[in-house]
Design a protein around this motif. Structure first.
Motif, PDB file in Angstrom:
ATOM      1  N   VAL A 235     -25.634  -0.487 -48.998  1.00  0.00           N
ATOM      2  CA  VAL A 235     -24.967  -1.241 -47.935  1.00  0.00           C
ATOM      3  C   VAL A 235     -25.882  -2.337 -47.400  1.00  0.00           C
ATOM      4  CG1 VAL A 235     -24.111  -1.060 -45.573  1.00  0.00           C
ATOM      5  CG2 VAL A 235     -23.389   0.597 -47.286  1.00  0.00           C
TER       6      VAL A 235
ATOM      7  N   LEU B  98     -23.026  -1.556 -39.131  1.00  0.00           N
ATOM      8  CA  LEU B  98     -23.271  -0.446 -40.046  1.00  0.00           C
ATOM      9  C   LEU B  98     -22.683   0.833 -39.464  1.00  0.00           C
ATOM     10  CD1 LEU B  98     -24.614   0.841 -42.534  1.00  0.00           C
ATOM     11  CD2 LEU B  98     -26.730   1.005 -41.200  1.00  0.00           C
TER      12      LEU B  98
ATOM     13  N   ILE C 265     -25.011  -0.676 -34.962  1.00  0.00           N
ATOM     14  CA  ILE C 265     -24.940   0.566 -35.739  1.00  0.00           C
ATOM     15  C   ILE C 265     -24.116   1.592 -34.964  1.00  0.00           C
ATOM     16  CG2 ILE C 265     -26.249   2.430 -36.821  1.00  0.00           C
ATOM     17  CD1 ILE C 265     -28.667   0.536 -36.859  1.00  0.00           C
TER      18      ILE C 265
END
Length: 231
Positions: free
Chosen positions: A145, A153, A184
């Motif tokens: 990724v 993410l 994230i």
């Protein structure tokens, strides 16, 4: 960077998400904590368009992405590492890393940097996905990724089943990612790890966010941990 507003989602007739709402700014790490079945993974899947949101909105970079197809969401820079890791078993480590068609145009996570942070992947670059341990597969899933030009993410249980040394390595990687202003969202059962790496925490119970706070507040709130996490 990423926001959910009163999102509802179902599996068949089962009402799983019952009004999930939260926001994550760029460069911050947030967690979704809760018992199994609370709706944490479903939230990630709704963001990625893998589960349809029947109500509510999902916003990415000030644009509505609710119920976009998964490839459109990925093309906007949202990277997803599912709990099952989804490493291609018939491809080598190198092939897994070079497969994504959305290349990192900023060049922040090229192969040289990936191998510097994941030396085990360099050592096993010619190994097939089926030849990797669970921890190595997790490293590969995250690295793959990062090889894309992501700005968000989504990580689902990245430390599950990993040895303490690998858990510390993932914590170090998350710290590096945050420096690049990548938002994230972390689903995690290991609350000690969550407090270490994240800025804010959202406790999910029966499809709703019932608590939100920073690490210091969450660490002190024994009632929330006892009632909703069984800690």
């Amino acid at each position: 960077m990423l926001g959910l507003r009163d999102v509802h989602a179902y599996y068949g007739d089962s009402h799983v998400l019952k009004g999930i709402s939260f926001e994550i700014p760029a460069g911050r790490t947030a967690t979704l904590l809760g018992r199994n079945g609370a709706g944490k993974t479903t939230t990630l899947r709704a963001i990625m368009g893998l589960v349809r949101a029947r109500e509510g909105t999902i916003v990415h970079n000030d644009a509505f992405i609710t119920n976009f197809r998964p490839h459109r969401i990925a093309a906007r820079g949202v990277g997803y590492v599912p709990e099952e890791r989804a490493v291609f078993p018939s491809l080598t480590v190198m092939e897994n890393l070079t497969l994504p068609v959305r290349k990192n145009r900023r060049g922040l996570w090229d192969l040289e940097r990936i191998f510097s942070h994941f030396p085990v992947l360099k050592a096993r670059s010619r190994h097939m996905g089926t030849q990797l341990s669970g921890g190595e597969q997790q490293m590969l899933a995250i690295a793959r990724v990062l090889a894309m030009d992501i700005n968000v993410l989504l990580l689902d249980e990245p430390t599950e089943g990993l040895a303490p040394l690998l858990v510390r390595e993932i914590a170090s990687i998350i710290a590096e990612i945050k420096k690049e202003r990548i938002a994230i969202l972390l689903v995690e059962q290991n609350t000690h790890f969550a407090v270490e790496v994240a800025d804010t925490h959202h406790v999910v119970y029966e499809g709703r966010v019932v608590y939100e706070g920073d690490s210091e507040s969450f660490r002190k709130d024994e009632e929330v941990k006892r009632r909703y996490l069984g800690v």
